[in-house]
Enzyme design. Structure first.
Site, PDB file in Angstrom:
ATOM      1  N   HIS A 148       0.732  -1.102  -0.044  1.00  0.00           N
ATOM      2  CA  HIS A 148      -0.175   0.079   0.059  1.00  0.00           C
ATOM      3  C   HIS A 148       0.827   1.270  -0.151  1.00  0.00           C
ATOM      4  O   HIS A 148       1.842   1.240   0.627  1.00  0.00           O
ATOM      5  CB  HIS A 148      -0.944  -0.065   1.262  1.00  0.00           C
ATOM      6  CG  HIS A 148      -2.184   1.035   1.013  1.00  0.00           C
ATOM      7  ND1 HIS A 148      -3.241   0.386   0.464  1.00  0.00           N
ATOM      8  CD2 HIS A 148      -2.278   2.138   1.286  1.00  0.00           C
ATOM      9  CE1 HIS A 148      -4.223   1.334   0.740  1.00  0.00           C
ATOM     10  NE2 HIS A 148      -3.631   2.503   1.000  1.00  0.00           N
ATOM     11  N   ASP A 187     -13.606   2.987   7.910  1.00  0.00           N
ATOM     12  CA  ASP A 187     -12.634   3.814   7.111  1.00  0.00           C
ATOM     13  C   ASP A 187     -13.233   4.225   5.724  1.00  0.00           C
ATOM     14  O   ASP A 187     -12.719   5.483   5.570  1.00  0.00           O
ATOM     15  CB  ASP A 187     -11.202   2.820   6.629  1.00  0.00           C
ATOM     16  CG  ASP A 187     -10.362   3.674   5.970  1.00  0.00           C
ATOM     17  OD1 ASP A 187      -9.926   4.819   6.385  1.00  0.00           O
ATOM     18  OD2 ASP A 187     -10.144   3.263   4.814  1.00  0.00           O
ATOM     19  N   ARG A 197     -12.982  12.707   5.501  1.00  0.00           N
ATOM     20  CA  ARG A 197     -11.579  13.428   5.790  1.00  0.00           C
ATOM     21  C   ARG A 197     -11.482  14.320   4.357  1.00  0.00           C
ATOM     22  O   ARG A 197     -10.862  15.174   4.494  1.00  0.00           O
ATOM     23  CB  ARG A 197     -10.522  12.624   6.170  1.00  0.00           C
ATOM     24  CG  ARG A 197     -10.632  11.913   7.555  1.00  0.00           C
ATOM     25  CD  ARG A 197      -9.810  10.803   7.873  1.00  0.00           C
ATOM     26  NE  ARG A 197      -8.345  11.251   7.424  1.00  0.00           N
ATOM     27  CZ  ARG A 197      -7.712  10.163   6.712  1.00  0.00           C
ATOM     28  NH1 ARG A 197      -7.924   9.007   6.445  1.00  0.00           N
ATOM     29  NH2 ARG A 197      -6.313  10.466   6.530  1.00  0.00           N
ATOM     30  N   SER A 249      -6.192   4.634   8.901  1.00  0.00           N
ATOM     31  CA  SER A 249      -6.957   4.447   7.761  1.00  0.00           C
ATOM     32  C   SER A 249      -6.253   3.307   6.942  1.00  0.00           C
ATOM     33  O   SER A 249      -6.875   2.210   6.388  1.00  0.00           O
ATOM     34  CB  SER A 249      -7.098   5.713   6.886  1.00  0.00           C
ATOM     35  OG  SER A 249      -7.514   5.529   5.750  1.00  0.00           O
ATOM     36  N   LYS A 259      -7.479  -1.021   6.643  1.00  0.00           N
ATOM     37  CA  LYS A 259      -7.951  -1.667   5.823  1.00  0.00           C
ATOM     38  C   LYS A 259      -7.188  -3.029   5.330  1.00  0.00           C
ATOM     39  O   LYS A 259      -7.329  -3.922   4.943  1.00  0.00           O
ATOM     40  CB  LYS A 259      -7.365  -0.900   4.359  1.00  0.00           C
ATOM     41  CG  LYS A 259      -8.534   0.318   4.445  1.00  0.00           C
ATOM     42  CD  LYS A 259      -8.466   0.814   2.717  1.00  0.00           C
ATOM     43  CE  LYS A 259      -7.287   1.837   2.898  1.00  0.00           C
ATOM     44  NZ  LYS A 259      -7.800   3.254   3.054  1.00  0.00           N
TER      45      LYS A 259
HETATM   46  N1  URA Z   1      -4.382   6.056   1.945  1.00  0.00           N
HETATM   47  C1  URA Z   1      -5.154   5.672   2.796  1.00  0.00           C
HETATM   48  O1  URA Z   1      -5.745   4.726   2.283  1.00  0.00           O
HETATM   49  N2  URA Z   1      -5.801   6.534   3.757  1.00  0.00           N
HETATM   50  C2  URA Z   1      -5.227   7.671   3.911  1.00  0.00           C
HETATM   51  O2  URA Z   1      -5.657   8.514   4.910  1.00  0.00           O
HETATM   52  C3  URA Z   1      -4.229   8.209   2.994  1.00  0.00           C
HETATM   53  C4  URA Z   1      -3.719   7.482   1.993  1.00  0.00           C
END
Ligand code: URA
Length: 434
Positions: free
Chosen positions: A82, A161, A168, A183, A187
């Protein structure tokens, strides 16, 4: 317990308890706590920050706000990756087929664009018919069959999230370390991979502009991953100028395909090699970065990584012929050259401005409902350190609307700084934290 008291407590800089964090996460997820109270809390967190303990509790509460994927039916060590988000960040498009071609099962959950940054799912939708709306069964079956599957965040997976991310995005509360860490990690934990490789961006195109903040974010996420029993590694990489040359959905897909054909930009290839080698080591396929890089180079040279991309696109409903004929991907009606108005060395390209120019052209969403134009964007011709003469082409703007092209061109020219002295070349990979 009252939401009002929780907002007040955080506003006054106090530490929230596990129970208070669970109360607001659960209440927001099931619709009992309204957006305006959670917006106020997000802004209080933005200013007052969260402790390590609070960040961990927030992550776990969000990870447990919905279903957790059980990936035990997938054979082998599942490795996820990620990015914290950047401009021209098409890494997953090239890296996941490379790693899958080396025998690592990739079961990945990706997102759409956020702020000035693009999202993998939007980019992949440049292939006609491509979908990430897979059932868990299809997702697992695809990973077992072809070694790779990417799904979007469903309503059932870390739904807290999903709601907070959207909130956000429109309340100027994205760039807070604890909120980003929770966040991303919620995930990743809900999606069930055994090992997680994080690409933490730093620089003007990242959410963490300063390197010390990126490092703190990386350390925080690695700690959360380890506490949750997942092997977690973070690479801190440069985002002070766009990654590669292409910025924009279909344009980035083309650059990723070029990379899988062995013709990728230097910085992008370096990033894929660094992240990919850590994924291979985490997945038990290689013992050293050198050995892993050799394997990654081989799957590009023998064409198996490109073939893997085609198999993946086809398995998720897309037209795989576009992988071999990227000229068929969406194209704009016009291209405009942005010319340098000075002679000298390019010393800076304000990176988030390039992302914003792509949004202006229609490559991102202005509201949650906006439809994006997959064909538009920018292809840089010159990057930091290059020497240009007056009239040289700095970038090519791909547009479908002349007014937008004009606005993007004016803004993009201002993003470039040209000086007499050559800027010092800084390392692209800043650190690896494990
Ligand atoms: N990527 C994400 O999944 N969440 C964030 O808050 C910022 C980047």
């Amino acid at each position: 317990m009252r939401m009002y008291d929780i907002i007040m407590k955080k506003r006054n800089g106090e530490e929230l308890t596990k129970e208070e964090i669970r109360f607001f996460v659960e209440g927001y997820t099931n619709g009992e706590i309204p957006d305006y109270q959670v917006s106020a809390l997000m802004m209080a967190i933005y200013f007052q920050k969260m402790t390590e303990k609070e960040t961990y509790e927030l992550t776990m509460a969000m990870a447990e706000s919905g279903d957790r994927l059980d990936l035990s039916a997938i054979h082998g060590i599942k490795v996820d990756k990620h990015s914290t988000g950047g401009v021209g960040d098409k890494t997953s498009l090239a890296l996941t087929p490379m790693v899958a071609a080396c025998g690592i099962p990739v079961a990945k959950m990706s997102g759409r664009g956020l702020g000035h940054t693009g999202g993998t799912i939007d980019k992949l939708e440049s292939f006609p018919g491509f979908t990430t709306a897979l059932t868990t069964e299809q997702f697992i079956e695809n990973v077992n069959k072809i070694g790779i599957a990417i799904m979007g965040q469903t309503a059932d997976l870390a739904p807290a999230d999903k709601k907070l991310y959207a909130l956000r995005d429109v309340t100027a509360t994205v760039d807070n370390m604890s909120l980003i860490a929770s966040s991303i990690m919620s995930k990743k934990l809900a999606a069930g991979a055994d090992a997680i490789v994080l690409d933490v961006k730093t620089g003007s195109g990242a959410f963490m502009k300063k390197e010390e903040d990126a490092r703190a974010l990386a350390e925080e996420m690695v700690k959360i991953g380890k506490n949750a029993g997942r092997k977690t590694i973070a690479v801190i990489s440069d985002m002070d100028q766009p990654l590669g040359f292409a910025v924009g959905n279909a344009l980035e897909v083309k650059e990723a395909i070029e990379t899988l054909n062995g013709k990728g930009p230097e910085d992008f290839v370096e990033l894929c090699m660094t992240l990919g080698s850590r994924m291979l080591i985490a997945g038990g396929k290689a013992n050293t970065p050198e050995e892993a890089e050799e394997m990654l180079k081989n799957v590009i040279q023998d064409g198996s990584a490109l073939k893997k991309l085609a198999e993946f696109v086809e398995a998720q409903g897309g037209d795989e012929s576009f992988v071999y004929h990227p000229e068929r991907l969406p194209e704009t009606s016009s291209r405009r050259e942005l010319l340098s108005d000075k002679e000298g060395y390019i010393s800076r390209i304000v990176c988030d401005e390039v992302g914003i120019c792509s949004l202006i052209l229609g490559g991102g969403r202005e509201t949650k409902e906006s439809k994006i134009d997959l064909s538009v964007g920018i292809v840089l011709q010159k990057k930091v350190g290059d020497y240009v003469k007056k009239g040289d082409i700095l970038a090519v703007i791909h547009a479908n609307n002349e007014d937008k092209a004009e606005e993007a061109a004016c803004r993009l020219l201002k993003a470039y700084s040209i000086t007499d002295t050559k800027p010092e070349k800084l390392p692209f990979i800043k650190a690896i934290i494990q």
